[in-house]
Design an enzyme around this catalytic site. Structure first.
Site, PDB file in Angstrom:
ATOM      1  N   SER A  66       0.849  -1.198   0.000  1.00 57.55           N
ATOM      2  CA  SER A  66       0.000   0.000   0.000  1.00 57.55           C
ATOM      3  C   SER A  66       0.882   1.245   0.000  1.00 57.55           C
ATOM      4  CB  SER A  66      -0.911  -0.005   1.221  1.00 57.55           C
ATOM      5  OG  SER A  66      -1.837  -1.065   1.170  1.00 57.55           O
ATOM      6  N   HIS A 241       9.516   3.399  -3.687  1.00 59.21           N
ATOM      7  CA  HIS A 241       9.527   3.277  -2.233  1.00 59.21           C
ATOM      8  C   HIS A 241      10.560   4.220  -1.622  1.00 59.21           C
ATOM      9  CE1 HIS A 241       8.386  -0.705  -3.933  1.00 59.21           C
ATOM     10  NE2 HIS A 241       7.382  -0.553  -3.095  1.00 59.21           N
ATOM     11  N   GLY A 441      -2.112  49.648   3.087  1.00 63.49           N
ATOM     12  CA  GLY A 441      -1.305  50.851   2.946  1.00 63.49           C
ATOM     13  C   GLY A 441      -1.210  51.447   1.566  1.00 63.49           C
ATOM     14  N   ASP A 442      -1.940  50.898   0.574  1.00 62.18           N
ATOM     15  CA  ASP A 442      -1.750  51.369  -0.795  1.00 62.18           C
ATOM     16  C   ASP A 442      -2.915  52.186  -1.334  1.00 62.18           C
ATOM     17  OD1 ASP A 442      -3.655  49.406  -1.112  1.00 62.18           O
ATOM     18  OD2 ASP A 442      -2.710  48.466  -2.846  1.00 62.18           O
ATOM     19  N   CYS A 443      -3.949  52.414  -0.548  1.00 61.00           N
ATOM     20  CA  CYS A 443      -5.137  53.101  -1.070  1.00 61.00           C
ATOM     21  C   CYS A 443      -4.808  54.497  -1.579  1.00 61.00           C
ATOM     22  CB  CYS A 443      -6.224  53.162   0.010  1.00 61.00           C
ATOM     23  SG  CYS A 443      -7.735  53.991  -0.545  1.00 61.00           S
ATOM     24  N   ASP A 594     -12.857  54.056   6.776  1.00 59.62           N
ATOM     25  CA  ASP A 594     -12.409  53.318   5.607  1.00 59.62           C
ATOM     26  C   ASP A 594     -11.838  54.291   4.588  1.00 59.62           C
ATOM     27  OD1 ASP A 594     -12.491  50.781   3.863  1.00 59.62           O
ATOM     28  OD2 ASP A 594     -13.479  52.309   2.632  1.00 59.62           O
TER      29      ASP A 594
END
Length: 612
Positions: A66, A241, A441-443, A594
């Site tokens: 198996s 194996h 932090g990129d707005c 926001d």
């Protein structure tokens, strides 16, 4: 050393639980043989006398340790295996289980049994145990034969009597023998089909990490450590194996790995009349099976398949008419892959129809065959369909658009855009400050990029100011080219929706402009998934669009005030349902508005004095 992480209960019960899980997946196809780790096709469940499948066709059994799933139980089905015998983890099944499987799937010849073929990978334990069961079954009056598969090209021919290992090429033997049995061929013919494939296929594996078996106390780190130069290591030619391969080497590119694999297979070659010849030659048609050894992503598998087939065709001059890629014979979590190559010439042409034949074995996917033409149909791309020129295009002018009944629209629009762009650029530090707290932090920078692009296009005359529909389409293009990020795509959606809304109708008045604004805001909500109250720019856009609606009758000044009120309200919201803020705690969010909503308020406040 870290303990391995596995989905596991008791390692000693893992094979039992695997079989139980398999039966849950295929309740109508599979049955377990009582007292053994043996899975049989359901047609053997109530077989008696003439109803026994073995009176109609040769039975096929295979198996092994198996850990190589879907081998072998995944190939139990009409047109492939009659059953699979499962050993312990990486351990050969017992003679008693193999013999029990043979008895369940095979009738004595005196009772009309057609015989049974055992397909065995070339490992000492498998050969001995299957061989013993084969002899014992023959002594009981059954006709049983055994074919050994040794397709691994990593083990040197002069290594000893152990010989090459049986690896993923074994699956092709299952398929050809299964196709022969399904056609009603006798045992000798089925054996011939199996041996033809076994002798004609060559395989080689590579790995980036070694296999760690369930229940191990520590991770197998054989390939984890870099060499003395600090280079990541990989292994060429290791077994299923985790047995040592031909050599370890620094990690190579996909193309370089493919080159190594093909060179090793060709160097090993095939024996013809006592001589070693290349496995394939220029002009040969090939079946290529690219096998996932367990822990390699589907994405990487396609990259390796491309590298292998490309070199086989462009460099070796062959034609890969059948390319199979997937998990056929794995090694638990080993991050590696193997390739099995079978030239489709000579004796192999006689078994090709058997490999192509249908089967319902769950782990086998029907091959998509390429035979005709100098190139694959898939090499020819479908030509891109050009978009129809919208009514807002520069070529169409404004003749087809509804007339604008707004005083001095072009002049007012130019002044509005200049003022809004200036306001957004000036607001960048504040927006960046807010977004550093509640976002990524990129707005501010993103909004500034969009504002600068619009300002430059306005100054250079690249914005069509004569009609609102055309103007909003141009604004969407400007935003698309400059902003990026989520806010950029959302504003582009709003502008495009507004442009479409304003391209039809009998006339354009302040009513239609307000309606277009509302539709644009609703598009942002629909495609983005946020609503008013989600702590996004919509907390300013929705109040403003309602204030501008005909039902409200408010002025642009009042709409700007509504946007500012909505933006300020976000500072009191203790959770966000969208955007980066969704990941932040109540303590971080409270007190900071926001930034997207603030940006909307800034724009409307800059616009209000001019429009009013």
């Amino acid at each position: 050393m870290a303990k391995p992480k596995k989905f596991l209960n008791d390692p000693s019960a893992a094979v039992d639980e695997f079989v139980a899980g398999l039966l849950l997946q295929y309740p109508n196809r599979l049955r377990k043989l009582a007292g053994h780790h043996v899975v049989l096709h359901s047609s053997f469940a109530a077989a008696a006398g003439d109803a026994h499948p073995n009176t109609q066709r040769v039975s096929l059994l295979s198996g092994g340790g198996s850990g190589h799933e879907p081998s072998h139980a995944g190939y139990v089905g009409n047109g492939m295996l009659s059953g699979a015998i499962l050993g312990g983890i990486f351990a050969s099944p017992s003679v008693s289980s193999i013999l029990a499987a043979v008895r369940a799937a095979t009738l004595p010849t005196s009772k009309g049994g057609k015989g049974c073929l055992l397909i065995v990978k070339n490992y000492t334990g498998d050969r001995l145990n299957f061989g013993m069961a084969c002899e014992m079954a023959n002594a009981e009056g059954m006709a049983v034969k055994m074919v050994v598969v040794a397709d691994d090209c990593a083990v040197a021919r002069q290594k000893g009597i152990t010989g090459a290992r049986g690896v993923a090429g074994t699956v092709l033997v299952h398929k050809a023998a299964g196709g022969a049995a399904a056609k009603g061929m006798d045992l000798d013919a089925v054996v011939t089909a199996a041996e033809t494939v076994a002798k004609g296929v060559g395989s080689l594996g590579v790995a980036l990490t070694a296999v760690t078996i369930p229940g191990a106390e520590k991770v197998n780190d054989r390939l984890a450590n870099p060499n003395e130069k600090g280079e990541c290591m990989m292994e060429i030619g290791l077994g299923i194996h985790g047995e040592a391969g031909m050599r370890q080497c620094p990690l190579m590119s996909c193309d370089a790995i493919a080159k190594e694999m093909l060179a090793a297979i060709q160097a090993y070659g095939k024996e013809v009349d006592g001589k070693i010849m290349p496995l394939y030659n220029s002009g040969d048609e090939l079946l290529v099976l690219v096998n996932n050894l367990g822990g390699t992503s589907n994405f990487e598998m396609s990259l390796l398949a491309r590298s292998l087939v490309s070199q086989l065709e462009k460099d070796a001059g062959c034609k890969a008419t059948r390319v199979l890629v997937g998990s056929f014979m794995t090694a638990f979590d080993m991050q590696g892959a193997s390739v099995s190559i079978m030239p489709l010439k000579g004796d192999a042409t006689g078994v090709l129809s058997l490999i192509d034949a249908d089967t319902d074995a769950p782990a086998w996917a029907k091959v998509d065959i390429w035979t005709r033409g100098a190139s694959r149909p898939s090499d020819t791309e479908i030509a891109e369909v050009p978009g129809a020129a919208p009514s807002t295009s520069s070529e169409s002018g404004t003749a087809s658009l509804p007339p604008v009944l707004l005083d001095n629209f072009a002049t007012v629009a130019s002044a509005v855009l200049a003022a809004c762009a200036k306001a957004l650029m000036e607001a960048e530090p504040l927006l960046t400050k807010y977004d550093t707290i509640v976002g990524d932090g990129d707005c501010g920078i993103t909004m500034e990029r969009g504002a600068k692009e619009i300002s430059q296009r306005l100054e250079s005359g690249k914005l069509r100011l004569d009609h609102p529909s055309q103007l909003f389409a141009d604004l969407a293009d400007a935003v698309s080219a400059s902003m990026g990020g989520t806010s950029g795509i959302l504003l582009e959606l709003m502008f495009r929706k507004a442009s479409t809304s304003l391209s039809t109708g009998e006339r354009l008045t302040s009513k239609e402009m307000a309606e277009a604004f509302r539709e644009g805001v609703e598009a942002v909500s629909f495609y983005g998934g946020a609503q008013e109250g989600s702590r996004t720019m919509l907390d300013a856009l929705f109040p403003a669009s309602f204030a501008m609606s005909i039902e409200s009758g408010a002025t642009v000044n009042e709409a700007a005030a509504a946007a500012r009120k909505g933006a300020d309200a976000t500072a009191a919201m203790d959770h966000a349902e969208a955007g980066r803020s969704n990941y932040l705690s109540k303590e971080v969010l409270m007190g900071t508005p926001d930034p997207g909503a603030v940006a909307v308020a800034v724009v409307l406040e800059a616009m209000a004095p001019i429009v009013s």
